[in-house]
Design a protein around this motif. Sequence first.
Motif, PDB file in Angstrom:
ATOM      1  N   GLY A 391       0.815  -1.212   0.000  1.00 37.17           N
ATOM      2  CA  GLY A 391       0.000   0.000   0.000  1.00 37.17           C
ATOM      3  C   GLY A 391       0.842   1.251   0.000  1.00 37.17           C
ATOM      4  N   HIS A 392       1.923   1.231   0.776  1.00 36.78           N
ATOM      5  CA  HIS A 392       2.810   2.390   0.836  1.00 36.78           C
ATOM      6  C   HIS A 392       3.637   2.540  -0.439  1.00 36.78           C
ATOM      7  CE1 HIS A 392       2.750   3.743   5.252  1.00 36.78           C
ATOM      8  NE2 HIS A 392       1.626   3.107   4.971  1.00 36.78           N
ATOM      9  N   LEU A 393       3.996   1.413  -1.059  1.00 35.35           N
ATOM     10  CA  LEU A 393       4.703   1.480  -2.338  1.00 35.35           C
ATOM     11  C   LEU A 393       3.840   2.181  -3.386  1.00 35.35           C
ATOM     12  CD1 LEU A 393       6.970   0.656  -4.359  1.00 35.35           C
ATOM     13  CD2 LEU A 393       5.752  -1.515  -4.646  1.00 35.35           C
ATOM     14  N   LEU A 394       2.570   1.795  -3.477  1.00 34.73           N
ATOM     15  CA  LEU A 394       1.673   2.402  -4.458  1.00 34.73           C
ATOM     16  C   LEU A 394       1.443   3.873  -4.148  1.00 34.73           C
ATOM     17  CD1 LEU A 394      -1.013  -0.414  -4.853  1.00 34.73           C
ATOM     18  CD2 LEU A 394       1.056  -0.045  -6.172  1.00 34.73           C
ATOM     19  N   ALA A 395       1.184   4.176  -2.885  1.00 31.02           N
ATOM     20  CA  ALA A 395       0.964   5.570  -2.503  1.00 31.02           C
ATOM     21  C   ALA A 395       2.205   6.415  -2.785  1.00 31.02           C
ATOM     22  CB  ALA A 395       0.584   5.649  -1.022  1.00 31.02           C
ATOM     23  N   GLN A 396       3.377   5.862  -2.463  1.00 28.28           N
ATOM     24  CA  GLN A 396       4.618   6.608  -2.676  1.00 28.28           C
ATOM     25  C   GLN A 396       4.899   6.808  -4.157  1.00 28.28           C
ATOM     26  OE1 GLN A 396       6.456   8.323  -0.737  1.00 28.28           O
ATOM     27  NE2 GLN A 396       7.996   8.830  -2.294  1.00 28.28           N
ATOM     28  N   SER A 397       4.571   5.817  -5.001  1.00 28.11           N
ATOM     29  CA  SER A 397       4.814   5.975  -6.432  1.00 28.11           C
ATOM     30  C   SER A 397       3.949   7.100  -6.995  1.00 28.11           C
ATOM     31  CB  SER A 397       4.540   4.666  -7.174  1.00 28.11           C
ATOM     32  OG  SER A 397       3.172   4.330  -7.167  1.00 28.11           O
ATOM     33  N   ASN A 398       2.706   7.195  -6.554  1.00 23.88           N
ATOM     34  CA  ASN A 398       1.823   8.267  -7.004  1.00 23.88           C
ATOM     35  C   ASN A 398       2.314   9.632  -6.510  1.00 23.88           C
ATOM     36  OD1 ASN A 398       0.231   6.237  -8.077  1.00 23.88           O
ATOM     37  ND2 ASN A 398      -1.225   6.238  -6.377  1.00 23.88           N
ATOM     38  N   ARG A 399       2.684   9.652  -5.244  1.00 26.91           N
ATOM     39  CA  ARG A 399       3.154  10.900  -4.629  1.00 26.91           C
ATOM     40  C   ARG A 399       4.435  11.392  -5.301  1.00 26.91           C
ATOM     41  NH1 ARG A 399       5.863  10.661   1.230  1.00 26.91           N
ATOM     42  NH2 ARG A 399       6.372  12.878   1.527  1.00 26.91           N
ATOM     43  N   SER A 400       5.342  10.452  -5.578  1.00 23.87           N
ATOM     44  CA  SER A 400       6.615  10.817  -6.207  1.00 23.87           C
ATOM     45  C   SER A 400       6.407  11.364  -7.612  1.00 23.87           C
ATOM     46  CB  SER A 400       7.528   9.589  -6.244  1.00 23.87           C
ATOM     47  OG  SER A 400       8.725   9.857  -6.933  1.00 23.87           O
ATOM     48  N   LYS A 401       5.510  10.750  -8.382  1.00 22.64           N
ATOM     49  CA  LYS A 401       5.280  11.172  -9.762  1.00 22.64           C
ATOM     50  C   LYS A 401       4.811  12.620  -9.849  1.00 22.64           C
ATOM     51  CE  LYS A 401       4.849  10.434 -14.223  1.00 22.64           C
ATOM     52  NZ  LYS A 401       6.020  10.136 -15.078  1.00 22.64           N
ATOM     53  N   GLY A 403       4.987  14.876  -7.216  1.00 23.05           N
ATOM     54  CA  GLY A 403       5.644  15.768  -6.263  1.00 23.05           C
ATOM     55  C   GLY A 403       4.726  16.235  -5.149  1.00 23.05           C
ATOM     56  N   ALA A 404       3.822  15.371  -4.710  1.00 17.01           N
ATOM     57  CA  ALA A 404       2.827  15.749  -3.709  1.00 17.01           C
ATOM     58  C   ALA A 404       3.379  15.606  -2.298  1.00 17.01           C
ATOM     59  CB  ALA A 404       1.580  14.881  -3.867  1.00 17.01           C
ATOM     60  N   ASP A 405       2.748  16.310  -1.367  1.00 15.61           N
ATOM     61  CA  ASP A 405       3.166  16.228   0.034  1.00 15.61           C
ATOM     62  C   ASP A 405       2.804  14.886   0.665  1.00 15.61           C
ATOM     63  OD1 ASP A 405       4.307  18.864   0.406  1.00 15.61           O
ATOM     64  OD2 ASP A 405       2.273  19.663   0.268  1.00 15.61           O
TER      65      ASP A 405
END
Length: 567
Positions: A391-401, A403-405
Amino acid sequence: MKIGFGLVAAAVVAGLTGCATKEEQSIDTECGIDNCTKFTVLHTNDNHGRFWENRHGEYGMAARKALVDQIRSEVEELGGQTLLLSGGDINTGVPESDLQDAEPDFIGMNMLGYDAMAVGNHEFDNPLSVLDMQRKWAEFPMLAANIYKTVKADDATEQLVRYFEPYKIFDVNGLKVAVVGLTTEDTATIGNPDIVSDLTFTDPTAEMVKVIAEINAAKSADVIFATTHMGHYQDGESGSNAPGDVMMARGLEQGSLQAIFGGHSQNPVCMEAGSNQYAEFKPGGECVPDKQNGSYIMQAYEWGKYVGRADFEYYGDELHLASYQLIPVNLKRKDADGNRVLVAGAITPDQEVLAALKPFKEKGEGKLDEKIAVTDAQWERGDSTEQTKLGHLLAQSNRSKLGADFAVMNSGGIRASIEAGDVTYRDVLTVQPFGNMITLSNMTGSQVVEYLSVVATKQVGSGGYAQLSGIKMTVDCKAAQVAIHDINGKGFNADESYTFTVPSYSASGGDGYPKLNPVDSGYSDAEVLYGYLKEKGNIIGDEFTPVVGDITYINSESETGCKLSKQ
């Protein structure tokens, strides 16, 4: 092992183990040659694109066909007849199926000879034009008594009409058997809002009452069954989910609905005898179906891993459950040496089904098998009860793409696990098969508190349970309120602005999330994950292990999410 429910029970598939309980016999009569109708209901649910066996040779429609044919032959030799029912959710879960609108799955179901299916919520993952095409492919009725669509009459007035057939009457050796279809009310919130917004999903219990009254008034059936996609929840405790089969059975006149063959919760419904508690079910082990208010409730887990077999006898103007089994379809377990061994007898797949479905399997495999990364960890999908690495991998991939907080990822959007070793494009599409777009929202801190007070308090076990990356907070489950301590290492200020990502499904109100007016990034979730994994190459599990204490839940029966008992 198979345990009989009545005096007479149909034969068991040789070499396969089963499951069953005991039912009291009528004092006045028993099943005889001239006064008894024997028949068998076979059932599966939550196919989710699994038309082909997995990498270990488990399940698959070809093996399922061979098993179903063998049972049909046995039943017919004993003078009985069979019905084959599906609890719905044919769509979504395996790339080869998703990329081809589940055409191979419907071809397979036709070859297996399904008699009817409930409409599942994932039948609405695609535009209605695709669903209408699937209805044409299906050589059996798709049933849903509680789904309506608004249409204009000749006088321009609007009226609600059923979008599917509500039920089907079958002649089973002279016995009239009605099968009613029902779909979870949650489809209105967990379905893609852009697709289901023109449909109305009514209370299944109220619809069942109406349909039973209609069938009884017409004297068109001796027995009434339901094939549903509503979920089975222990003792009716459905949490954030809409009420399922148990609560519906309890809401009907006792004995007016004889049996429910369900789906949606994707669990084997096997109970401790005489209780409302789940038994510890093991593949190939015993299984006692639930019974609520005179209605048997059965569910065969998911993916065609099992074929449920209910052998019935009708005599003395009453229906008797003679025996019940969950038959494994080439399922395997690891022995002491780590080798995978069958839990029951081997089933040789049907060659005609294999030949018909093989072209669909092969189509596009070159792209799907592209290796994009390697990982040292097993990434578990989880059961929507805790923060997970995946779940954190998916959330982090979206956030990284973008540049979200921080990032919000609904657990229901995570559809499979990833095994350690090579990661392929197939894995990406299996984990995220829905094709959601990643959206970006900007809110003040106070607005974020208001938003997350809804999102972060979704109860454990529901698809809305949120995986969260880049934020630290305390969640008061009873008060339905969050206290944010930090966002993206910036601390927290109610007046500051913060950006966050949410899949388009959730941003549109899916899973009961607040509707947003976000920026559509133009990137699909699978596309983002594909690029993220390919760029990193080597994925270290510890990097995405949720930090204990980042999200703290209080006033809850669970330490990892909100769980509140009904008052």
